[in-house]
Design a protein around this motif. Structure first.
Motif, PDB file in Angstrom:
ATOM      1  N   ALA A  71       0.842  -1.202   0.000  1.00 52.87           N
ATOM      2  CA  ALA A  71       0.000   0.000   0.000  1.00 52.87           C
ATOM      3  C   ALA A  71       0.874   1.247   0.000  1.00 52.87           C
ATOM      4  O   ALA A  71       1.921   1.285   0.627  1.00 52.87           O
ATOM      5  N   SER A  72       0.419   2.247  -0.724  1.00 55.89           N
ATOM      6  CA  SER A  72       1.158   3.507  -0.741  1.00 55.89           C
ATOM      7  C   SER A  72       0.186   4.657  -0.533  1.00 55.89           C
ATOM      8  O   SER A  72      -1.024   4.486  -0.607  1.00 55.89           O
ATOM      9  N   GLY A  73       0.715   5.820  -0.255  1.00 54.75           N
ATOM     10  CA  GLY A  73      -0.127   6.998  -0.090  1.00 54.75           C
ATOM     11  C   GLY A  73      -0.599   7.198   1.335  1.00 54.75           C
ATOM     12  O   GLY A  73      -0.201   6.495   2.260  1.00 54.75           O
ATOM     13  N   ILE A  74      -1.459   8.185   1.487  1.00 50.26           N
ATOM     14  CA  ILE A  74      -1.978   8.597   2.784  1.00 50.26           C
ATOM     15  C   ILE A  74      -3.469   8.295   2.846  1.00 50.26           C
ATOM     16  O   ILE A  74      -4.184   8.490   1.869  1.00 50.26           O
ATOM     17  N   ILE A  75      -3.938   7.815   3.982  1.00 57.07           N
ATOM     18  CA  ILE A  75      -5.373   7.651   4.180  1.00 57.07           C
ATOM     19  C   ILE A  75      -5.924   9.034   4.473  1.00 57.07           C
ATOM     20  O   ILE A  75      -5.616   9.632   5.497  1.00 57.07           O
ATOM     21  N   ASP A  76      -6.707   9.567   3.537  1.00 57.93           N
ATOM     22  CA  ASP A  76      -7.195  10.938   3.702  1.00 57.93           C
ATOM     23  C   ASP A  76      -8.711  11.031   3.796  1.00 57.93           C
ATOM     24  O   ASP A  76      -9.272  12.121   3.778  1.00 57.93           O
ATOM     25  N   ALA A  77      -9.383   9.879   3.935  1.00 60.05           N
ATOM     26  CA  ALA A  77     -10.835   9.878   4.136  1.00 60.05           C
ATOM     27  C   ALA A  77     -11.242   8.595   4.842  1.00 60.05           C
ATOM     28  O   ALA A  77     -10.707   7.522   4.562  1.00 60.05           O
ATOM     29  N   ILE A  78     -12.164   8.713   5.782  1.00 61.16           N
ATOM     30  CA  ILE A  78     -12.742   7.563   6.470  1.00 61.16           C
ATOM     31  C   ILE A  78     -14.252   7.740   6.380  1.00 61.16           C
ATOM     32  O   ILE A  78     -14.799   8.738   6.853  1.00 61.16           O
ATOM     33  N   LEU A  79     -14.925   6.781   5.768  1.00 62.97           N
ATOM     34  CA  LEU A  79     -16.357   6.877   5.555  1.00 62.97           C
ATOM     35  C   LEU A  79     -17.090   5.701   6.182  1.00 62.97           C
ATOM     36  O   LEU A  79     -16.661   4.569   6.041  1.00 62.97           O
ATOM     37  N   PRO A  80     -18.209   5.938   6.854  1.00 61.86           N
ATOM     38  CA  PRO A  80     -19.000   4.842   7.427  1.00 61.86           C
ATOM     39  C   PRO A  80     -19.769   4.091   6.337  1.00 61.86           C
ATOM     40  O   PRO A  80     -20.060   4.653   5.267  1.00 61.86           O
ATOM     41  N   ASP A  81     -20.115   2.831   6.635  1.00 62.94           N
ATOM     42  CA  ASP A  81     -20.943   2.079   5.703  1.00 62.94           C
ATOM     43  C   ASP A  81     -22.416   2.436   5.920  1.00 62.94           C
ATOM     44  O   ASP A  81     -22.739   3.336   6.710  1.00 62.94           O
ATOM     45  N   ARG A  82     -23.325   1.744   5.275  1.00 60.12           N
ATOM     46  CA  ARG A  82     -24.765   2.080   5.361  1.00 60.12           C
ATOM     47  C   ARG A  82     -25.331   1.952   6.758  1.00 60.12           C
ATOM     48  O   ARG A  82     -26.295   2.619   7.106  1.00 60.12           O
ATOM     49  N   GLU A  83     -24.738   1.062   7.561  1.00 62.07           N
ATOM     50  CA  GLU A  83     -25.196   0.881   8.934  1.00 62.07           C
ATOM     51  C   GLU A  83     -24.513   1.834   9.913  1.00 62.07           C
ATOM     52  O   GLU A  83     -24.780   1.815  11.112  1.00 62.07           O
ATOM     53  N   GLY A  84     -23.590   2.660   9.423  1.00 67.58           N
ATOM     54  CA  GLY A  84     -22.896   3.613  10.276  1.00 67.58           C
ATOM     55  C   GLY A  84     -21.620   3.087  10.887  1.00 67.58           C
ATOM     56  O   GLY A  84     -21.018   3.725  11.735  1.00 67.58           O
ATOM     57  N   ASN A  85     -21.169   1.915  10.453  1.00 65.22           N
ATOM     58  CA  ASN A  85     -19.906   1.348  10.947  1.00 65.22           C
ATOM     59  C   ASN A  85     -18.732   1.978  10.233  1.00 65.22           C
ATOM     60  O   ASN A  85     -18.778   2.180   9.026  1.00 65.22           O
ATOM     61  N   VAL A  86     -17.688   2.260  10.969  1.00 64.06           N
ATOM     62  CA  VAL A  86     -16.471   2.818  10.362  1.00 64.06           C
ATOM     63  C   VAL A  86     -15.601   1.668   9.936  1.00 64.06           C
ATOM     64  O   VAL A  86     -15.442   0.700  10.610  1.00 64.06           O
TER      65      VAL A  86
END
Length: 66
Positions: A51-66
């Protein structure tokens, strides 16, 4: 403001994104992977070797789980 001291894990020095989970956990993303801070414990999830790069977004799924 409350000071946070991790008992285990590492606290990211420079998070690029933040998200709050349904359970109240704080998730951060940076160039090293993801960190979940919950109930005084920081648990780090490292990125894979390919894996390369930076994690620049965290989005929950439809149930609200991260």
């Amino acid at each position: 403001m409350t000071a946070f001291v991790a008992r285990q894990g590492r606290i990211p020095v420079s998070p690029k994104c933040l998200a709050r989970g349904r359970d109240g956990a704080l998730w951060t993303g940076d160039s090293f992977g993801l960190t979940c801070i919950k109930e005084g414990i920081a648990k780090h999830y490292a990125k894979g070797n390919d894996a390369s790069g930076i994690i620049d977004a965290i989005l929950p799924d439809r149930e609200g789980n991260v």
